[in-house]
Design an enzyme around this catalytic site. Structure first.
Site, PDB file in Angstrom:
ATOM      1  CG  ASP A   1      30.471  56.749  40.658  1.00 27.03           C
ATOM      2  OD1 ASP A   1      30.025  56.169  41.653  1.00 27.03           O
ATOM      3  OD2 ASP A   1      30.021  56.575  39.495  1.00 27.03           O
TER       4      ASP A   1
ATOM      5  CG  ASN B   1      28.719  44.936  36.956  1.00 30.22           C
ATOM      6  OD1 ASN B   1      29.717  44.235  36.800  1.00 30.22           O
ATOM      7  ND2 ASN B   1      28.398  45.445  38.126  1.00 30.22           N
TER       8      ASN B   1
ATOM      9  CG  HIS C   1      27.180  40.954  38.598  1.00 30.85           C
ATOM     10  ND1 HIS C   1      27.087  42.273  38.960  1.00 30.85           N
ATOM     11  CD2 HIS C   1      25.929  40.571  38.225  1.00 30.85           C
ATOM     12  CE1 HIS C   1      25.836  42.685  38.834  1.00 30.85           C
ATOM     13  NE2 HIS C   1      25.106  41.663  38.382  1.00 30.85           N
TER      14      HIS C   1
ATOM     15  CG  ASP D   1      32.913  41.301  41.622  1.00 28.10           C
ATOM     16  OD1 ASP D   1      32.284  42.368  41.780  1.00 28.10           O
ATOM     17  OD2 ASP D   1      32.485  40.188  42.008  1.00 28.10           O
TER      18      ASP D   1
ATOM     19  CD  GLU E   1      29.054  52.268  40.836  1.00 25.73           C
ATOM     20  OE1 GLU E   1      28.193  52.920  40.215  1.00 25.73           O
ATOM     21  OE2 GLU E   1      28.774  51.349  41.627  1.00 25.73           O
TER      22      GLU E   1
END
Length: 327
Positions: free
Chosen positions: A214, A222, A227, A231, A257
């Site tokens: 994680d 973010n 975003h 990504d 994530e």
């Protein structure tokens, strides 16, 4: 039987054998027009395939290419006439025959034509031959090209079927591949991960570990960068993690994530070493917390994942950016 007739029949037999041995549509097409030219001594030969209401010249064997790649309406060319009427066309003087599009040939040296449909009933194409000097195709020439066309029909149909089966197989494989991949990162998706883990547990035997990863403080990343940047980070992290594991290991996006790695056939020291490589492969100073768990040989995949998840959150509580192994 004359010597020339024996030679012609021998050449025809060789051509038929070559067509039978051809293993692709393109190879069949090349061999058809080349054989037709050898059999007749014509100055050029072409293979025209029917494409709906059009003729498509797919192959040509000539000193100077004339029509390869071009398409014509069935009603506008001699090959189309031959297919529509299911019969050969012998033309000694192309400019004395209304079926010939004269403007098409004015810039060429073509004087005479022979066109034979491939398959009399519902033709799928035609073999065309042309001469630079006036020539009226003999009955023998027509007969031998018709024999070649008959063999070509079967070879072309077989090759087209093989190609269609291969196309469908590739499409099905592509669809299956797409259904198993996470579209953002390219690693396996959650569904494929569940299947891979269940399969590994069913097989049993070798030591089996899973790691849950994680990205630390991903929400903050973010919020700060947007975003699209988030990504991009996930994509690059997935690429880095795939490079950090063995070829036999399975990397998947578990959700958001969070990623999962399946490590089969390794003892604890190897599993810990791989987990540490995964931790060090973090991107853009973003750290990662990892929970590692070994399958006990009897528990369900859900139980194994649950223990790895608890180890992951232990790593989070202990300060993040570390590997914790489940008891």
């Amino acid at each position: 039987m004359t010597t020339s007739t024996v030679e012609t029949l021998s050449t025809l037999a060789e051509a038929i054998d070559e067509l039978a041995a051809a293993d692709s549509l393109e190879e069949v097409q090349r061999r058809v027009h080349a054989a037709a030219r050898r059999l007749t001594g014509a100055d050029g030969a072409e293979l025209v395939m029917r494409d709906g209401r059009n003729c498509h010249c797919v192959e040509e064997d000539a000193i100077v290419p004339l029509l390869k790649g071009r398409r014509f309406a069935l009603e506008d060319c001699v090959s189309g006439w031959s297919m529509i009427h299911h019969e050969p066309v012998v033309i000694e003087d192309i400019y004395a025959d209304e079926r010939v599009p004269h403007d098409l040939y004015r810039a060429t040296a073509v004087k005479s034509l022979l066109v034979v449909p491939i398959r009399s009933n519902d033709p799928l194409g035609a073999i065309g031959l042309y001469w630079a000097e006036p020539h009226r195709a003999s009955h023998e020439e027509v007969a031998v090209v018709r024999a070649l066309a008959g063999s070509s029909a079967g070879a072309l149909e077989r090759a087209r079927l093989t190609k269609e089966v291969e196309r469908r197989r590739i499409t099905e494989e592509d669809l299956r591949e797409l259904s198993e991949r996470d579209p953002l990162t390219g690693v396996l998706n959650r569904r494929a991960w569940d299947q891979a883990l269940a399969s590994a547990v069913r097989k049993g035997g070798d030591p089996l570990y899973i790691a849950l990863l994680d990205l630390d403080h991903f929400k903050g990343y973010n919020d700060r960068n947007g975003h699209p940047a988030g990504d991009d980070l996930l994509r690059r992290a997935a690429t880095a993690w795939r490079s950090a594991v063995r070829a036999v290991d399975v990397v998947a996006r578990y959700g958001g994530e969070e990623f999962a790695v399946l490590l089969a056939g390794c003892e604890e020291d190897v599993a810990l070493d791989i987990a540490e490589r995964l931790r060090l492969a973090a991107i853009d100073e973003q750290r990662v917390s990892i929970g590692l768990a070994r399958w006990d040989g009897t528990e369900s995949p859900a139980s194994l994942v649950d223990r790895a998840d608890h180890a992951l959150y232990s790593a989070k509580r202990a300060g993040r950016n570390r590997v914790m192994i489940a008891p």
